[in-house]
Design a protein around this motif. Structure first.
Motif, PDB file in Angstrom:
ATOM      1  N   GLY A  39       0.794  -1.226   0.000  1.00 55.85           N
ATOM      2  CA  GLY A  39       0.000   0.000   0.000  1.00 55.85           C
ATOM      3  C   GLY A  39       0.828   1.278   0.000  1.00 55.85           C
ATOM      4  O   GLY A  39       0.289   2.370   0.127  1.00 55.85           O
ATOM      5  N   ALA A  40       2.157   1.151  -0.180  1.00 57.16           N
ATOM      6  CA  ALA A  40       3.036   2.331  -0.148  1.00 57.16           C
ATOM      7  C   ALA A  40       2.858   3.225  -1.383  1.00 57.16           C
ATOM      8  O   ALA A  40       3.268   4.387  -1.366  1.00 57.16           O
ATOM      9  CB  ALA A  40       4.491   1.897  -0.037  1.00 57.16           C
ATOM     10  N   GLY A  41       2.272   2.661  -2.447  1.00 63.06           N
ATOM     11  CA  GLY A  41       2.056   3.445  -3.662  1.00 63.06           C
ATOM     12  C   GLY A  41       2.935   3.036  -4.836  1.00 63.06           C
ATOM     13  O   GLY A  41       2.981   3.722  -5.860  1.00 63.06           O
ATOM     14  N   LYS A  42       3.604   1.899  -4.723  1.00 64.92           N
ATOM     15  CA  LYS A  42       4.547   1.456  -5.765  1.00 64.92           C
ATOM     16  C   LYS A  42       3.839   1.210  -7.106  1.00 64.92           C
ATOM     17  O   LYS A  42       4.249   1.729  -8.143  1.00 64.92           O
ATOM     18  CB  LYS A  42       5.285   0.184  -5.303  1.00 64.92           C
ATOM     19  N   THR A  43       2.781   0.392  -7.055  1.00 58.41           N
ATOM     20  CA  THR A  43       2.075   0.070  -8.302  1.00 58.41           C
ATOM     21  C   THR A  43       1.401   1.316  -8.880  1.00 58.41           C
ATOM     22  O   THR A  43       1.396   1.530 -10.099  1.00 58.41           O
ATOM     23  CB  THR A  43       1.052  -1.063  -8.065  1.00 58.41           C
ATOM     24  N   THR A  44       0.863   2.140  -8.011  1.00 58.37           N
ATOM     25  CA  THR A  44       0.237   3.389  -8.482  1.00 58.37           C
ATOM     26  C   THR A  44       1.274   4.245  -9.211  1.00 58.37           C
ATOM     27  O   THR A  44       1.002   4.792 -10.283  1.00 58.37           O
ATOM     28  CB  THR A  44      -0.368   4.171  -7.290  1.00 58.37           C
ATOM     29  N   MET A  45       2.469   4.323  -8.640  1.00 55.56           N
ATOM     30  CA  MET A  45       3.531   5.097  -9.284  1.00 55.56           C
ATOM     31  C   MET A  45       3.880   4.498 -10.660  1.00 55.56           C
ATOM     32  O   MET A  45       4.041   5.234 -11.642  1.00 55.56           O
ATOM     33  CB  MET A  45       4.779   5.110  -8.397  1.00 55.56           C
ATOM     34  N   PHE A  46       3.956   3.164 -10.746  1.00 54.78           N
ATOM     35  CA  PHE A  46       4.235   2.519 -12.034  1.00 54.78           C
ATOM     36  C   PHE A  46       3.130   2.840 -13.040  1.00 54.78           C
ATOM     37  O   PHE A  46       3.394   3.083 -14.217  1.00 54.78           O
ATOM     38  CB  PHE A  46       4.341   0.997 -11.853  1.00 54.78           C
ATOM     39  N   ASN A  47       1.881   2.814 -12.571  1.00 56.82           N
ATOM     40  CA  ASN A  47       0.760   3.115 -13.464  1.00 56.82           C
ATOM     41  C   ASN A  47       0.802   4.562 -13.958  1.00 56.82           C
ATOM     42  O   ASN A  47       0.403   4.849 -15.085  1.00 56.82           O
ATOM     43  CB  ASN A  47      -0.567   2.825 -12.769  1.00 56.82           C
ATOM     44  N   LEU A  48       1.304   5.451 -13.144  1.00 52.25           N
ATOM     45  CA  LEU A  48       1.458   6.859 -13.562  1.00 52.25           C
ATOM     46  C   LEU A  48       2.563   6.967 -14.610  1.00 52.25           C
ATOM     47  O   LEU A  48       2.428   7.654 -15.623  1.00 52.25           O
ATOM     48  CB  LEU A  48       1.794   7.742 -12.359  1.00 52.25           C
ATOM     49  N   LEU A  49       3.681   6.250 -14.368  1.00 50.34           N
ATOM     50  CA  LEU A  49       4.831   6.349 -15.276  1.00 50.34           C
ATOM     51  C   LEU A  49       4.547   5.723 -16.640  1.00 50.34           C
ATOM     52  O   LEU A  49       5.152   6.098 -17.639  1.00 50.34           O
ATOM     53  CB  LEU A  49       6.066   5.671 -14.657  1.00 50.34           C
ATOM     54  N   THR A  50       3.641   4.723 -16.674  1.00 55.88           N
ATOM     55  CA  THR A  50       3.350   4.048 -17.934  1.00 55.88           C
ATOM     56  C   THR A  50       2.050   4.526 -18.569  1.00 55.88           C
ATOM     57  O   THR A  50       1.593   3.958 -19.553  1.00 55.88           O
ATOM     58  CB  THR A  50       3.297   2.513 -17.730  1.00 55.88           C
ATOM     59  N   GLY A  51       1.438   5.555 -17.996  1.00 47.78           N
ATOM     60  CA  GLY A  51       0.270   6.170 -18.626  1.00 47.78           C
ATOM     61  C   GLY A  51      -1.048   5.481 -18.344  1.00 47.78           C
ATOM     62  O   GLY A  51      -2.063   5.818 -18.946  1.00 47.78           O
ATOM     63  N   TYR A  52      -1.067   4.497 -17.425  1.00 46.32           N
ATOM     64  CA  TYR A  52      -2.329   3.817 -17.120  1.00 46.32           C
ATOM     65  C   TYR A  52      -3.168   4.608 -16.125  1.00 46.32           C
ATOM     66  O   TYR A  52      -4.357   4.347 -15.959  1.00 46.32           O
ATOM     67  CB  TYR A  52      -2.069   2.375 -16.642  1.00 46.32           C
ATOM     68  N   LEU A  53      -2.530   5.548 -15.461  1.00 44.11           N
ATOM     69  CA  LEU A  53      -3.247   6.500 -14.605  1.00 44.11           C
ATOM     70  C   LEU A  53      -2.746   7.895 -14.950  1.00 44.11           C
ATOM     71  O   LEU A  53      -1.568   8.061 -15.281  1.00 44.11           O
ATOM     72  CB  LEU A  53      -2.939   6.224 -13.122  1.00 44.11           C
ATOM     73  N   ARG A  54      -3.634   8.865 -14.839  1.00 43.12           N
ATOM     74  CA  ARG A  54      -3.209  10.258 -15.045  1.00 43.12           C
ATOM     75  C   ARG A  54      -2.873  10.875 -13.693  1.00 43.12           C
ATOM     76  O   ARG A  54      -3.637  10.722 -12.738  1.00 43.12           O
ATOM     77  CB  ARG A  54      -4.342  11.069 -15.692  1.00 43.12           C
ATOM     78  N   PRO A  55      -1.745  11.566 -13.610  1.00 46.26           N
ATOM     79  CA  PRO A  55      -1.394  12.170 -12.327  1.00 46.26           C
ATOM     80  C   PRO A  55      -2.383  13.261 -11.924  1.00 46.26           C
ATOM     81  O   PRO A  55      -2.953  13.934 -12.782  1.00 46.26           O
ATOM     82  CB  PRO A  55      -0.019  12.802 -12.578  1.00 46.26           C
ATOM     83  N   SER A  56      -2.570  13.432 -10.602  1.00 43.07           N
ATOM     84  CA  SER A  56      -3.376  14.546 -10.101  1.00 43.07           C
ATOM     85  C   SER A  56      -2.532  15.817 -10.147  1.00 43.07           C
ATOM     86  O   SER A  56      -3.061  16.923 -10.276  1.00 43.07           O
ATOM     87  CB  SER A  56      -3.816  14.288  -8.657  1.00 43.07           C
ATOM     88  N   ALA A  57      -1.215  15.645  -9.972  1.00 43.53           N
ATOM     89  CA  ALA A  57      -0.288  16.786 -10.047  1.00 43.53           C
ATOM     90  C   ALA A  57       1.111  16.242 -10.314  1.00 43.53           C
ATOM     91  O   ALA A  57       1.363  15.041 -10.188  1.00 43.53           O
ATOM     92  CB  ALA A  57      -0.302  17.561  -8.729  1.00 43.53           C
ATOM     93  N   GLY A  58       2.005  17.132 -10.702  1.00 42.85           N
ATOM     94  CA  GLY A  58       3.396  16.745 -10.908  1.00 42.85           C
ATOM     95  C   GLY A  58       3.763  16.575 -12.363  1.00 42.85           C
ATOM     96  O   GLY A  58       2.918  16.732 -13.262  1.00 42.85           O
ATOM     97  N   LYS A  59       5.023  16.246 -12.582  1.00 42.64           N
ATOM     98  CA  LYS A  59       5.572  16.227 -13.936  1.00 42.64           C
ATOM     99  C   LYS A  59       6.496  15.026 -14.111  1.00 42.64           C
ATOM    100  O   LYS A  59       7.232  14.660 -13.184  1.00 42.64           O
ATOM    101  CB  LYS A  59       6.365  17.526 -14.112  1.00 42.64           C
ATOM    102  N   ILE A  60       6.457  14.422 -15.307  1.00 45.66           N
ATOM    103  CA  ILE A  60       7.363  13.316 -15.632  1.00 45.66           C
ATOM    104  C   ILE A  60       8.099  13.692 -16.921  1.00 45.66           C
ATOM    105  O   ILE A  60       7.457  13.946 -17.949  1.00 45.66           O
ATOM    106  CB  ILE A  60       6.597  11.995 -15.859  1.00 45.66           C
ATOM    107  N   VAL A  61       9.415  13.749 -16.859  1.00 42.99           N
ATOM    108  CA  VAL A  61      10.216  14.064 -18.046  1.00 42.99           C
ATOM    109  C   VAL A  61      11.074  12.849 -18.375  1.00 42.99           C
ATOM    110  O   VAL A  61      11.823  12.359 -17.526  1.00 42.99           O
ATOM    111  CB  VAL A  61      11.102  15.310 -17.820  1.00 42.99           C
ATOM    112  N   PHE A  62      10.912  12.331 -19.610  1.00 43.37           N
ATOM    113  CA  PHE A  62      11.645  11.153 -20.045  1.00 43.37           C
ATOM    114  C   PHE A  62      12.546  11.526 -21.214  1.00 43.37           C
ATOM    115  O   PHE A  62      12.070  12.021 -22.235  1.00 43.37           O
ATOM    116  CB  PHE A  62      10.650  10.060 -20.465  1.00 43.37           C
ATOM    117  N   ASP A  63      13.835  11.334 -21.034  1.00 44.26           N
ATOM    118  CA  ASP A  63      14.811  11.633 -22.079  1.00 44.26           C
ATOM    119  C   ASP A  63      14.623  13.056 -22.626  1.00 44.26           C
ATOM    120  O   ASP A  63      14.605  13.279 -23.835  1.00 44.26           O
ATOM    121  CB  ASP A  63      14.681  10.605 -23.209  1.00 44.26           C
TER     122      ASP A  63
END
Ligand SMILES: Nc1ncnc2c1ncn2[C@@H]1O[C@H](COP(=O)(O)OP(=O)(O)OP(=O)(O)O)[C@@H](O)[C@H]1O
Ligand SMILES: [Mg+2]
Length: 248
Positions: A39-63
């Motif tokens: 329940g720490a949020g690991k899978t949720t974070m993975f889902n945000l990074l792979t686009g399966y969830l949309r973030p409520s806030a924040g930014k992801i910059v890849f390459d």
């Protein structure tokens, strides 16, 4: 050079902050472990990074590109792959056919369609199968494979799209010690030989501390420590909230 930069990433489910203002950066070609209690949020974070969830806030910059809120297909076309449970993807196809499908999909996406595509895709798939050690089940239906071979096939399918960043959510879950060792060797080999950047979450601490260049510790949706394995292992707070005395 920073390859993936996550800044103030947040996901709120009905008022509950599953991922709460997370920031970290990872370098190209490194293996990065993510640990933390259930329940720490690991899978949720993975889902945000792979686009399966949309973030409520924040930014992801890849390459160097802002990929915040991009969808899974868009992200996979640009080299971000994750392993999926194969049983729900291609259960009746053989290992060779499954990987050939993925290789073909990648060729379509990248526009490298040749008249000999089918033969080429099959050859590429066979080479990949050999590289990951699945030759013994090459012609077996995916659903008939042992648990360990299925998980290896899932990683292989992700690799077929020739990713730059590979995300693995508990790659050794349910595996025997031998299967775990094989998976660990495979991930390390790929990272080193292909310059692949890996981000994985895992409950097996031996795996995490043996292969990670860096370990990120999540607790209640927040990053509490982000450091080299040795430092994480000796961190008092990490021991208290997650590791216990065994790993000190
Ligand atoms: N779609 C959702 N709606 C509401 N709450 C959710 C949703 N997805 C996850 N959560 C909650 O967010 C928290 C983090 O869940 P998550 O699955 O990311 O944890 P985890 O670190 O992967 O845990 P585990 O180690 O058990 O896999 C949990 O409290 C979970 O109940
Ligand atoms: Mg999880």
């Amino acid at each position: 050079m920073t390859f993936l930069e996550v800044t103030h990433l947040t996901k709120v489910f009905g008022g509950f902050h599953a991922v709460d203002d997370i920031s970290f950066a990872i370098e190209r070609g490194t293996i990065n472990g993510v640990i933390g209690p259930n329940g720490a949020g690991k899978t949720t974070m993975f889902n945000l990074l792979t686009g399966y969830l949309r973030p409520s806030a924040g930014k992801i910059v890849f390459d160097g590109v802002d990929i915040t809120g991009r969808r899974p297909n868009w992200l996979s076309q640009r080299g971000i792959a994750r392993a999926f449970q194969i049983t729900s993807v291609f259960p009746r196809l053989t290992v060779l056919e499954s990987i050939e499908c993925a290789v073909n999909a990648q060729k379509r996406l990248s526009g490298s369609l040749l008249f000999s595509r089918r033969r080429t895709a099959r050859t590429e798939a066979a080479e990949l199968i050999e590289a990951v050690g699945l030759t013994h089940v090459r012609d077996a239906p995916a659903m008939s494979l042992s648990h360990g071979d299925q998980r290896t096939l899932e990683v292989t399918l992700a690799l077929a799209i020739q990713p730059h960043l590979l995300l693995l959510d508990e790659p050794t879950a349910g595996m025997s010690p031998w299967e775990t060792e094989h998976m660990v060797e495979l991930v390390c080999k790929l990272a080193r030989s292909h310059g692949l950047t890996v981000l994985f979450c895992e409950h097996d601490m031996d795996v995490v501390f043996n292969i990670s260049d860096r370990v990120i510790v999540l607790h209640q949706g927040r990053v509490i420590v982000d450091d080299e394995p040795g430092a994480v292992r000796g961190n008092e707070m990490v021991v208290r909230v997650y590791l216990g005395e065994k790993y000190v």
